[in-house]
Motif scaffolding. Structure first.
Motif, PDB file in Angstrom:
ATOM      1  N   VAL A  43       0.887  -1.096  -0.134  1.00 22.41           N
ATOM      2  CA  VAL A  43       0.173   0.279  -0.061  1.00 22.41           C
ATOM      3  C   VAL A  43       0.980   1.239   0.020  1.00 22.41           C
ATOM      4  O   VAL A  43       0.791   2.028  -1.030  1.00 22.41           O
ATOM      5  N   ALA A  44       1.808   1.428   0.804  1.00 26.21           N
ATOM      6  CA  ALA A  44       2.859   2.384   0.985  1.00 26.21           C
ATOM      7  C   ALA A  44       3.679   2.473  -0.342  1.00 26.21           C
ATOM      8  O   ALA A  44       3.830   3.559  -0.774  1.00 26.21           O
ATOM      9  N   LYS A  45       3.895   1.145  -0.802  1.00 22.29           N
ATOM     10  CA  LYS A  45       4.832   1.456  -2.166  1.00 22.29           C
ATOM     11  C   LYS A  45       3.879   1.850  -3.354  1.00 22.29           C
ATOM     12  O   LYS A  45       4.389   2.834  -3.939  1.00 22.29           O
ATOM     13  N   LEU A  46       2.595   1.472  -3.432  1.00 12.38           N
ATOM     14  CA  LEU A  46       1.884   2.198  -4.576  1.00 12.38           C
ATOM     15  C   LEU A  46       1.265   3.536  -4.372  1.00 12.38           C
ATOM     16  O   LEU A  46       0.867   4.119  -5.391  1.00 12.38           O
ATOM     17  N   THR A  47       1.024   3.806  -3.138  1.00 11.53           N
ATOM     18  CA  THR A  47       0.612   5.160  -2.967  1.00 11.53           C
ATOM     19  C   THR A  47       1.689   6.174  -2.717  1.00 11.53           C
ATOM     20  O   THR A  47       1.513   7.387  -2.509  1.00 11.53           O
ATOM     21  N   PRO A 161       4.169  -5.426   7.067  1.00 16.40           N
ATOM     22  CA  PRO A 161       3.679  -5.846   5.528  1.00 16.40           C
ATOM     23  C   PRO A 161       2.492  -6.662   5.570  1.00 16.40           C
ATOM     24  O   PRO A 161       1.550  -6.244   4.751  1.00 16.40           O
ATOM     25  N   LEU A 162       1.866  -7.332   6.794  1.00 17.83           N
ATOM     26  CA  LEU A 162       0.788  -7.870   6.859  1.00 17.83           C
ATOM     27  C   LEU A 162      -0.099  -7.532   7.563  1.00 17.83           C
ATOM     28  O   LEU A 162      -1.139  -7.843   7.806  1.00 17.83           O
ATOM     29  N   GLY A 164      -3.165  -5.371   8.608  1.00 19.00           N
ATOM     30  CA  GLY A 164      -4.656  -5.198   8.374  1.00 19.00           C
ATOM     31  C   GLY A 164      -5.150  -6.152   7.203  1.00 19.00           C
ATOM     32  O   GLY A 164      -6.183  -6.429   7.001  1.00 19.00           O
ATOM     33  N   ILE A 165      -4.061  -7.313   6.710  1.00 24.10           N
ATOM     34  CA  ILE A 165      -4.642  -8.318   5.946  1.00 24.10           C
ATOM     35  C   ILE A 165      -4.453  -9.787   6.484  1.00 24.10           C
ATOM     36  O   ILE A 165      -5.025 -10.431   6.157  1.00 24.10           O
ATOM     37  N   THR A 166      -3.821  -9.642   7.767  1.00 28.87           N
ATOM     38  CA  THR A 166      -3.514 -11.049   8.137  1.00 28.87           C
ATOM     39  C   THR A 166      -4.842 -11.884   8.476  1.00 28.87           C
ATOM     40  O   THR A 166      -4.818 -13.002   8.308  1.00 28.87           O
ATOM     41  N   PRO A 167      -6.001 -11.112   8.976  1.00 27.61           N
ATOM     42  CA  PRO A 167      -7.218 -11.826   9.271  1.00 27.61           C
ATOM     43  C   PRO A 167      -7.852 -12.464   7.976  1.00 27.61           C
ATOM     44  O   PRO A 167      -8.771 -13.357   8.122  1.00 27.61           O
ATOM     45  N   MET A 168      -7.274 -12.117   6.755  1.00 29.52           N
ATOM     46  CA  MET A 168      -7.807 -12.460   5.570  1.00 29.52           C
ATOM     47  C   MET A 168      -6.992 -13.522   4.706  1.00 29.52           C
ATOM     48  O   MET A 168      -7.489 -14.180   3.813  1.00 29.52           O
ATOM     49  N   VAL A 169      -5.935 -13.988   5.545  1.00 30.30           N
ATOM     50  CA  VAL A 169      -5.015 -14.670   4.884  1.00 30.30           C
ATOM     51  C   VAL A 169      -5.533 -16.339   5.222  1.00 30.30           C
ATOM     52  O   VAL A 169      -5.697 -16.659   6.449  1.00 30.30           O
ATOM     53  N   PRO A 170      -6.023 -17.070   4.323  1.00 26.19           N
ATOM     54  CA  PRO A 170      -6.375 -18.513   4.714  1.00 26.19           C
ATOM     55  C   PRO A 170      -5.359 -19.183   5.338  1.00 26.19           C
ATOM     56  O   PRO A 170      -4.091 -18.875   5.320  1.00 26.19           O
ATOM     57  N   LEU A 171      -5.757 -20.358   5.871  1.00 26.04           N
ATOM     58  CA  LEU A 171      -4.771 -21.420   6.422  1.00 26.04           C
ATOM     59  C   LEU A 171      -3.729 -21.926   5.509  1.00 26.04           C
ATOM     60  O   LEU A 171      -4.267 -22.185   4.146  1.00 26.04           O
ATOM     61  N   GLY A 172      -2.453 -22.087   5.727  1.00 25.52           N
ATOM     62  CA  GLY A 172      -1.718 -22.284   4.616  1.00 25.52           C
ATOM     63  C   GLY A 172      -1.024 -21.179   4.129  1.00 25.52           C
ATOM     64  O   GLY A 172       0.213 -21.388   3.493  1.00 25.52           O
ATOM     65  N   GLY A 173      -1.441 -20.011   4.186  1.00 24.21           N
ATOM     66  CA  GLY A 173      -1.029 -18.829   3.871  1.00 24.21           C
ATOM     67  C   GLY A 173      -1.016 -18.374   2.456  1.00 24.21           C
ATOM     68  O   GLY A 173      -0.783 -17.100   2.116  1.00 24.21           O
ATOM     69  N   ALA A 174      -1.686 -19.194   1.497  1.00 25.21           N
ATOM     70  CA  ALA A 174      -1.953 -18.700   0.155  1.00 25.21           C
ATOM     71  C   ALA A 174      -0.754 -18.076  -0.581  1.00 25.21           C
ATOM     72  O   ALA A 174      -0.884 -17.245  -1.377  1.00 25.21           O
ATOM     73  N   VAL A 176       1.281 -16.109   0.948  1.00 21.97           N
ATOM     74  CA  VAL A 176       1.807 -14.924   1.543  1.00 21.97           C
ATOM     75  C   VAL A 176       2.804 -14.986   2.469  1.00 21.97           C
ATOM     76  O   VAL A 176       2.726 -16.013   3.315  1.00 21.97           O
ATOM     77  N   GLY A 177       3.872 -14.187   2.489  1.00 23.52           N
ATOM     78  CA  GLY A 177       4.848 -14.471   3.822  1.00 23.52           C
ATOM     79  C   GLY A 177       5.912 -15.699   3.442  1.00 23.52           C
ATOM     80  O   GLY A 177       5.919 -16.179   2.283  1.00 23.52           O
ATOM     81  N   MET A 178       6.408 -16.013   4.570  1.00 22.12           N
ATOM     82  CA  MET A 178       7.545 -17.148   4.414  1.00 22.12           C
ATOM     83  C   MET A 178       6.555 -18.521   4.701  1.00 22.12           C
ATOM     84  O   MET A 178       5.561 -18.633   5.296  1.00 22.12           O
ATOM     85  N   HIS A 179       7.174 -19.492   4.136  1.00 24.55           N
ATOM     86  CA  HIS A 179       6.627 -20.947   4.203  1.00 24.55           C
ATOM     87  C   HIS A 179       7.467 -21.787   4.932  1.00 24.55           C
ATOM     88  O   HIS A 179       8.687 -21.716   4.999  1.00 24.55           O
TER      89      HIS A 179
END
Length: 267
Positions: A43-47, A161-162, A164-174, A176-179
């Protein structure tokens, strides 16, 4: 930097002076642009809303000269491989001078090298902050002694980086972030694991080019007065070209596959 109520910080974390005025406005402008190029906060990058008191800015400002920041900005994007000759040309430098600056930037942890090309020669790229620059800087003993605020940077940049969006990340991470790759014994009860989910797959693939270095998470927690009191230990394993880079920049040493397996089982 706008505070988030759920951000995990403590009284020992560095807080920038709200009244700070940059002594070199030109450098500040370059650093803000560079922070925007590298940041994982999209968000900060694009704006284009990176601020002078954001962690990406004050940390890069601490460890880089204006000339070094300009060179990094000449890459234009993260994770784009460039040859020495092109970097030198973009910065109006001789290859010798460019190589010297690149070596120092690699020592800091803001330049990474790899051999992902046909004849396997060294090429350069600017990593992202996480996983990447934050860990690389924390692995540098001398650098963190000179700039202990890096520990706060590491702590914040792994969270922000996460936000505001962490609650929207499904189990497994989809993706997003490190695996997290489980150690073999953790897979025994799983029916649908695939080869790349096994630590042994990666250790076999890069056997002969494995390195180990200090645990950056334990180090930053210890520096910030947190953690479980366990001693700082070597348990961050580098694979392939990353292993070579870690050894060349003083962040680790080579180990055998058997030693790597022992580290995984111990950790």
């Amino acid at each position: 930097m706008k505070e988030q109520k759920n951000r995990m910080v403590n009284e020992r974390d560095y807080k920038p002076d709200a009244n700070y005025v940059a002594p070199d406005p030109e450098k500040e402008k370059i650093i803000i642009a560079l922070a925007g190029m590298i940041t994982d906060r999209y968000v900060a990058k694009l704006t284009h809303t990176i601020k002078p008191d954001d962690p990406e800015v004050w940390c890069l400002d601490e460890v880089l000269t204006k000339e070094e920041a300009k060179m990094l900005l000449s890459f234009k994007k993260t994770r784009v491989n460039l040859q020495l000759e092109e970097i030198a040309e973009r910065n109006n430098m001789s290859c010798e001078d460019a190589k010297k600056m690149l070596d120092h930037l690699a020592w800091i942890g803001v330049i990474e090298t790899n051999r992902e090309n046909e004849d396997h020669h060294i090429q350069y790229d600017v990593p992202i902050f996480v996983p990447g620059i934050a860990e690389f800087m924390m692995m540098n003993d001398e650098l963190v002694k000179q700039h202990p605020n890096i520990a706060t940077f590491f702590n914040l940049i792994t969270q922000m980086p996460l936000e505001g969006i962490t609650p929207m990340v499904p189990l497994g991470g989809a993706g997003v972030g490190m695996h997290v790759i489980p150690v073999e014994k953790a897979i025994e009860a799983v029916n649908d694991s695939i080869p790349i989910e096994h630590v042994s797959h990666w250790l076999d693939k890069y056997e002969g080019k494995l390195s180990i270095g200090v645990c950056t998470c334990r180090r930053q927690q210890a520096m910030r007065g947190e953690g479980d009191g366990s001693v700082e230990q070597e348990c961050c394993i580098g694979l392939g070209d990353l292993a070579e880079w870690c050894v060349n920049t003083g962040r680790g040493h080579y180990i055998t596959k058997e030693e790597a397996i022992a580290v995984c089982e111990r950790s």
